[in-house]
Design a protein around this motif. Structure first.
Motif, PDB file in Angstrom:
ATOM      1  N   ARG A  60       0.831  -1.196   0.000  1.00  0.00           N
ATOM      2  CA  ARG A  60       0.000   0.000   0.000  1.00  0.00           C
ATOM      3  C   ARG A  60       0.870   1.253   0.000  1.00  0.00           C
ATOM      4  N   GLY A  61       0.555   2.183  -0.877  1.00  0.00           N
ATOM      5  CA  GLY A  61       1.257   3.460  -0.906  1.00  0.00           C
ATOM      6  C   GLY A  61       2.352   3.513  -1.961  1.00  0.00           C
ATOM      7  N   VAL A  62       2.626   4.704  -2.460  1.00  0.00           N
ATOM      8  CA  VAL A  62       3.580   4.903  -3.542  1.00  0.00           C
ATOM      9  C   VAL A  62       4.968   4.380  -3.163  1.00  0.00           C
ATOM     10  N   LYS A  63       5.445   4.756  -1.995  1.00  0.00           N
ATOM     11  CA  LYS A  63       6.800   4.404  -1.590  1.00  0.00           C
ATOM     12  C   LYS A  63       6.991   2.890  -1.499  1.00  0.00           C
ATOM     13  N   ASP A  87       1.863  14.190 -10.188  1.00  0.00           N
ATOM     14  CA  ASP A  87       3.311  13.994 -10.042  1.00  0.00           C
ATOM     15  C   ASP A  87       3.629  13.009  -8.916  1.00  0.00           C
ATOM     16  N   VAL A  88       2.708  12.840  -7.987  1.00  0.00           N
ATOM     17  CA  VAL A  88       2.912  11.953  -6.844  1.00  0.00           C
ATOM     18  C   VAL A  88       3.165  10.521  -7.309  1.00  0.00           C
ATOM     19  N   TYR A  89       2.447  10.086  -8.343  1.00  0.00           N
ATOM     20  CA  TYR A  89       2.528   8.672  -8.731  1.00  0.00           C
ATOM     21  C   TYR A  89       2.613   8.420 -10.226  1.00  0.00           C
ATOM     22  N   CYS A  90       2.907   9.433 -11.016  1.00  0.00           N
ATOM     23  CA  CYS A  90       2.904   9.265 -12.478  1.00  0.00           C
ATOM     24  C   CYS A  90       4.035   8.359 -12.980  1.00  0.00           C
ATOM     25  N   HIS A  91       5.048   8.081 -12.166  1.00  0.00           N
ATOM     26  CA  HIS A  91       6.155   7.214 -12.571  1.00  0.00           C
ATOM     27  C   HIS A  91       5.847   5.721 -12.394  1.00  0.00           C
ATOM     28  N   ILE A  92       4.832   5.395 -11.614  1.00  0.00           N
ATOM     29  CA  ILE A  92       4.509   3.990 -11.321  1.00  0.00           C
ATOM     30  C   ILE A  92       4.098   3.212 -12.584  1.00  0.00           C
TER      31      ILE A  92
END
Length: 151
Positions: A60-63, A87-92
């Motif tokens: 759970r969570g981006v990190k 921008d918080v999660y666009c790299h996932i």
């Protein structure tokens, strides 16, 4: 003299915000939310997430998701489409595509957090495979992989 807790001493609990329909939630989805799960697939994913959280088989969570994608862990990545800023999660999704992992967007981070058994909204969850819910997992995996990837 602190505040009284709701539900104590016969007080009625405050009404929760009324649930929004799938179409109302889709209106709040951001621009990068592709591929977006259908209503039927969204419900299946919520059920699979609930089963996985009981078995402690979710990230759970981006990190945390980012860390385990980098370590090579396999699973379905479910992202919330209403997360801002993007921008918080666009790299996932890019990380998932590089490692050939299936990913899908669903309309609501609040519902995603609730499905995982949390009161907090969650923008990314990875569902890991487990024999307890393998049938539901395989069904979700099949449908997610069938969705067209964005260009």
């Amino acid at each position: 003299m602190g505040k009284a807790k709701p539900g104590v001493e016969g007080e009625p609990e405050p009404e929760a915000t009324p649930e929004k329909s799938y179409h109302e939630l889709v209106e709040n989805v951001n621009a990068i939310a592709r591929p977006l799960a259908s209503r039927k697939l969204t419900r299946k994913l919520y059920k699979c997430i609930k089963k996985a959280s009981k078995q402690k088989q979710i990230r759970r969570g981006v990190k945390e998701v980012q860390k385990f994608i980098n370590k090579g862990e396999k699973g379905i990545t479910v992202l919330a489409g209403d997360t801002l800023p993007i921008d918080v999660y666009c790299h996932i999704p890019i990380m998932c595509e590089d490692r050939s992992l299936p990913y899908v967007y669903i309309p609501s981070k609040t519902d995603l957090g609730a499905a995982a058994g949390s009161k907090r909204p969650t923008c990314v969850i990875m569902i890991k495979p487990h024999e307890e819910y393998q049938e539901a997992y395989d069904e979700c995996m099949e449908e997610v992989e069938a969705l067209p990837l964005p260009l």
